[in-house]
Design an enzyme around this catalytic site. Structure first.
Site, mmCIF file in Angstrom:
data_model
loop_
_atom_site.group_PDB
_atom_site.id
_atom_site.type_symbol
_atom_site.label_atom_id
_atom_site.label_comp_id
_atom_site.label_asym_id
_atom_site.label_seq_id
_atom_site.Cartn_x
_atom_site.Cartn_y
_atom_site.Cartn_z
ATOM 1 N N ARG A 1 47.102 49.170 42.130
ATOM 2 C CA ARG A 1 45.913 48.647 41.453
ATOM 3 C C ARG A 1 45.810 49.273 40.073
ATOM 4 N NH1 ARG A 1 41.534 49.248 46.386
ATOM 5 N NH2 ARG A 1 42.524 47.803 47.838
ATOM 6 N N TYR B 1 41.159 33.466 53.287
ATOM 7 C CA TYR B 1 40.189 33.205 52.229
ATOM 8 C C TYR B 1 39.817 31.722 52.175
ATOM 9 C CZ TYR B 1 40.700 37.883 50.234
ATOM 10 O OH TYR B 1 40.687 39.245 50.030
ATOM 11 N N ASP C 1 45.891 37.581 40.290
ATOM 12 C CA ASP C 1 45.176 37.628 41.555
ATOM 13 C C ASP C 1 45.868 36.710 42.544
ATOM 14 O OD1 ASP C 1 42.413 38.681 42.695
ATOM 15 O OD2 ASP C 1 42.708 36.649 43.462
ATOM 16 N N ARG D 1 37.487 43.570 30.584
ATOM 17 C CA ARG D 1 37.022 42.603 31.565
ATOM 18 C C ARG D 1 35.617 42.091 31.249
ATOM 19 N NH1 ARG D 1 36.490 40.048 34.170
ATOM 20 N NH2 ARG D 1 35.871 40.565 36.287
ATOM 21 N N ARG E 1 39.423 49.375 38.082
ATOM 22 C CA ARG E 1 38.112 49.733 37.537
ATOM 23 C C ARG E 1 38.001 51.204 37.164
ATOM 24 N NH1 ARG E 1 34.790 47.129 42.368
ATOM 25 N NH2 ARG E 1 36.668 47.860 43.421
#
Length: 356
Positions: free
Chosen positions: A72, A199, A121, A85, A76
C-alpha cells in the site's frame, strides 16, 4: 526500467538493458492499437533497470539481500498522498495517468524500496464491465445497483472490451515506467475473480459476504458464469499491463478468508489457476517476455499447498501465517507481510517482505 526486460537463463526477464519491441505478435487489432496509443505509437523503449533484486528474488534466484516493497505504498500515511488525493475524487484519480504516476512515485522519494506498485484499484474492472462504482468517504466502495439475480449478469459488457475501457491504466503504467528512470521494477495488479464477485454482489464491502456466499450456495451455475466472465476480463487486462510496462503482476484474492477449504477449492482456486495459465500463455503468444506472477490470498492459510501449485512464482503470506509453514515448498518464492511490529520471524527460502 525495461518492460520486455533482457533475458536471463530459461528466457526469464530481469530488466537489464534498454529493450525495444513492437506490439505486433498476435494481439487483436483494437487491443494493439490502444496499447500503442497509450505509449506514443511504438516501438518504444524504457530506461535501463538499475535494481533488479526484486525480480531476481521473485524468479527464485539468489540475491545479496532481501528486497522490500510496500503493498500500500501510495497510502494515507503520506501527507503528500493526502494532498494529491484531495484534489479530486478517488476514481477520477485512478483515471488520471499523471495522478497515478505521481502517487506511485511518492513513497520512493522517502524510502529505499526495491519495487513500486502502480496506483490503481481492483474495482476498475467491474467499472469496465459496465457497473457503477463510487467511493463513499468513510464507507468505501459502493455499487448503487449490485448483482442480485442471475439475469443481472446480462447487464455486464463483453469481457473482451475491458482492456479498451482500461486504456488509462496502461497509460499510467507506461508513464510511470518512464519516470521511474530504471530505479526499481514496476508491479501491475488486479483483483481475483472471487474477490471482485463479492463487491459486485454485495454492493460494497461486507464483514460476512452473506449475499455473495448465498450466490455460491443457491446459484452455483450463475456464480461460475460470473467468475468466468471476470476471468475472461482479467486475462487481457493483465497482459495489457505487461505490454504497457509492468514487470511483475500480483493477483489479490483479498476475500479468501470468507471461504472455507471446500468453497475456496470450488469457486476461487480454479479461476486463480486459470488466470495464471492463460496470462502466461498469452504473453508467450504475443511475444512478450514472461514476468513473475504473485498470488496473495488474504487469510487463505488453509490453501497454502494449493496456492503453491497454482502456477505463480510467488505466494504471498499475510502476517498471520508462520513463515515456517511454507518451508516445504523450496522451489517457490514467498512474500511475507510484516507483522504489526514490523518483524519477519524466519524466512522460508527466497522471501520478499511486503510492508502493508
Amino acid at each position: 526500467m525495461a518492460t520486455a526486460l533482457a533475458q536471463s537463463r530459461k528466457g526469464r526477464s530481469l530488466g537489464r538493458g534498454t529493450v525495444r519491441f513492437r506490439l505486433k505478435w498476435g494481439l487483436p487489432r483494437s487491443y494493439r492499437r490502444l496499447i500503442m496509443e497509450a505509449n506514443g505509437l511504438g516501438p518504444y523503449s524504457f530506461p535501463e533497470l538499475k535494481n533488479d533484486t526484486f525480480l531476481r528474488a521473485a524468479w527464485g534466484e539468489d540475491t545479496d539481500y532481501t528486497p522490500v516493497w510496500c503493498m500500500r505504498q501510495a497510502g494515507r500515511y503520506l501527507p503528500e498522498f493526502r494532498e494529491t488525493r484531495a484534489a479530486q475524487d478517488f476514481f477520477s484519480t485512478c483515471r488520471s495517468p499523471e495522478a497515478c504516476c505521481e502517487l506511485t512515485l511518492q513513497p520512493l522519494r522517502r524510502f529505499p524500496l526495491d519495487a513500486a506498485i502502480i496506483f490503481s484499484d481492483i474495482l476498475v474492472v467491474p467499472q469496465a464491465l459496465g457497473m457503477e462504482v463510487t467511493m463513499v468517504p468513510g464507507k468505501g466502495p459502493s455499487f448503487p445497483e449490485p448483482l442480485r439475480e442471475e439475469r443481472d449478469l446480462e447487464r455486464l459488457r463483453d469481457p473482451a472490451a475491458v482492456a479498451s475501457e482500461l486504456a488509462y491504466v496502461f497509460q499510467a503504467i507506461t508513464l510511470t515506467r518512464q519516470r521511474l528512470a530504471g530505479r526499481v521494477p514496476l508491479i501491475g495488479f488486479a483483483g481475483a475473480p472471487w474477490t471482485l464477485m463479492t463487491y459486485m454482489v454485495e454492493g460494497g464491502g461486507s464483514s460476512t459476504m452473506a449475499q455473495a456466499k448465498r450466490w455460491l450456495y443457491q446459484r452455483p451455475k450463475a456464480s461460475h458464469r460470473l467468475l468466468r466472465i471476470l476471468t475472461d476480463a482479467l486475462v487481457p487486462y493483465l497482459v495489457g499491463q505487461v505490454a504497457a510496462g509492468a514487470q511483475a503482476l500480483q493477483l489479490f484474492e483479498s476475500h479468501a478468508g470468507h471461504l472455507g477449504p471446500q468453497l475456496f477449492s470450488k469457486f476461487a482456486l480454479p479461476y486463480i489457476r486459470d488466470v495464471a495459465k492463460r496470462v502466461k500463455s498469452r504473453l508467450q503468444e504475443t511475444g512478450l517476455a514472461p514476468v513473475p506472477m504473485i498470488i496473495f490470498a488474504k487469510d487463505g492459510h488453509f490453501a497454502l499447498e494449493e496456492l503453491a501449485q497454482a502456477g505463480y512464482e510467488v505466494v504471498g503470506l499475510d502476517w498471520t501465517v508462520a513463515p515456517e509453514k511454507a518451508r516445504m515448498w523450496h522451489q517457490l518464492c514467498f512474500q511475507g507481510a510484516c507483522g504489526e511490529d514490523g518483524d519477519l520471524a524466519g524466512q522460508p527460502g527466497p522471501l520478499c517482505p511486503v510492508c502493508t
